[in-house]
Scaffold this motif. Structure first.
Motif, PDB file in Angstrom:
ATOM      1  N   SER A   4    -109.610  51.638 -34.951  1.00 15.41           N
ATOM      2  CA  SER A   4    -110.007  52.749 -34.995  1.00 15.41           C
ATOM      3  C   SER A   4    -110.704  53.585 -34.403  1.00 15.41           C
ATOM      4  O   SER A   4    -111.500  54.825 -34.029  1.00 15.41           O
ATOM      5  CB  SER A   4    -109.842  53.254 -36.557  1.00 15.41           C
ATOM      6  N   GLN A   5    -111.537  52.812 -34.282  1.00 18.33           N
ATOM      7  CA  GLN A   5    -113.601  53.515 -33.951  1.00 18.33           C
ATOM      8  C   GLN A   5    -113.822  53.383 -31.821  1.00 18.33           C
ATOM      9  O   GLN A   5    -112.072  52.235 -31.755  1.00 18.33           O
ATOM     10  CB  GLN A   5    -114.661  53.010 -34.092  1.00 18.33           C
ATOM     11  N   TYR A   6    -114.595  54.155 -31.861  1.00 19.10           N
ATOM     12  CA  TYR A   6    -114.518  53.517 -30.746  1.00 19.10           C
ATOM     13  C   TYR A   6    -116.581  53.265 -29.980  1.00 19.10           C
ATOM     14  O   TYR A   6    -117.170  53.521 -30.716  1.00 19.10           O
ATOM     15  CB  TYR A   6    -114.093  55.555 -29.793  1.00 19.10           C
ATOM     16  N   ARG A  28    -105.387  53.170 -27.718  1.00 17.71           N
ATOM     17  CA  ARG A  28    -105.165  54.405 -27.698  1.00 17.71           C
ATOM     18  C   ARG A  28    -105.872  55.548 -26.587  1.00 17.71           C
ATOM     19  O   ARG A  28    -106.543  54.394 -25.684  1.00 17.71           O
ATOM     20  CB  ARG A  28    -106.266  55.094 -28.444  1.00 17.71           C
ATOM     21  N   PRO A  29    -105.669  56.652 -26.336  1.00 18.69           N
ATOM     22  CA  PRO A  29    -106.258  56.563 -24.763  1.00 18.69           C
ATOM     23  C   PRO A  29    -107.799  56.903 -24.976  1.00 18.69           C
ATOM     24  O   PRO A  29    -108.421  57.001 -25.810  1.00 18.69           O
ATOM     25  CB  PRO A  29    -105.983  58.150 -24.788  1.00 18.69           C
ATOM     26  N   ALA A  30    -108.322  56.499 -23.919  1.00 19.05           N
ATOM     27  CA  ALA A  30    -110.286  57.396 -24.004  1.00 19.05           C
ATOM     28  C   ALA A  30    -110.206  58.366 -23.455  1.00 19.05           C
ATOM     29  O   ALA A  30    -109.730  58.659 -22.738  1.00 19.05           O
ATOM     30  CB  ALA A  30    -110.791  55.882 -22.756  1.00 19.05           C
ATOM     31  N   LEU A  31    -111.647  58.876 -23.284  1.00 22.66           N
ATOM     32  CA  LEU A  31    -111.827  59.951 -23.148  1.00 22.66           C
ATOM     33  C   LEU A  31    -113.198  60.026 -21.767  1.00 22.66           C
ATOM     34  O   LEU A  31    -114.362  59.142 -22.613  1.00 22.66           O
ATOM     35  CB  LEU A  31    -112.352  60.734 -24.027  1.00 22.66           C
ATOM     36  N   LEU A  32    -113.412  60.369 -20.444  1.00 20.35           N
ATOM     37  CA  LEU A  32    -113.930  60.571 -19.674  1.00 20.35           C
ATOM     38  C   LEU A  32    -114.576  61.607 -19.330  1.00 20.35           C
ATOM     39  O   LEU A  32    -113.581  62.437 -19.170  1.00 20.35           O
ATOM     40  CB  LEU A  32    -113.844  59.827 -18.661  1.00 20.35           C
TER      41      LEU A  32
END
Length: 104
Positions: A4-6, A28-32
């Motif tokens: 659940s971590q990034y 899950r989706p990544a964020l850039l």
């Protein structure tokens, strides 16, 4: 790390500053967020983790012996392992931009 971590990655060079949050499980989706295009969500590709589509969990399983790692790369790329011709700033991250959530 928990699925659940990034994983957080920061890159800064003369042309661009970028921050990337990648999910540990790769599902899950990544964020850039970068200085050229702003913040956007990246959707994971619909294919299993591999040398060409790694995630944190996959990288943690890679051999640490250089010869074994090279053999794995050659096997997964059918012996076509070569230096990328695309500049690092334009290479695929294994994720594609999610158009519906693009924010500037």
């Amino acid at each position: 790390m928990k699925d659940s971590q990034y994983v957080y990655v920061q890159r800064q060079d003369p042309e661009v500053k970028a921050e990337l949050w990648l999910p540990v499980d790769g599902k899950r989706p990544a964020l850039l967020d970068d200085s050229r295009y702003g913040r956007r969500e990246l959707t994971p590709l619909d294919e299993p983790a591999s040398v060409n589509n790694p995630n944190y969990r996959y990288v943690a399983t890679l051999p640490t012996d250089p010869a074994a790692l090279l053999a794995l790369i050659k096997a997964q790329t059918e012996g076509r392992a070569r230096a990328p011709s695309t500049p690092p700033s334009r290479r695929s991250t294994g994720w594609s931009p999610s158009r519906s959530r693009h924010r500037r």
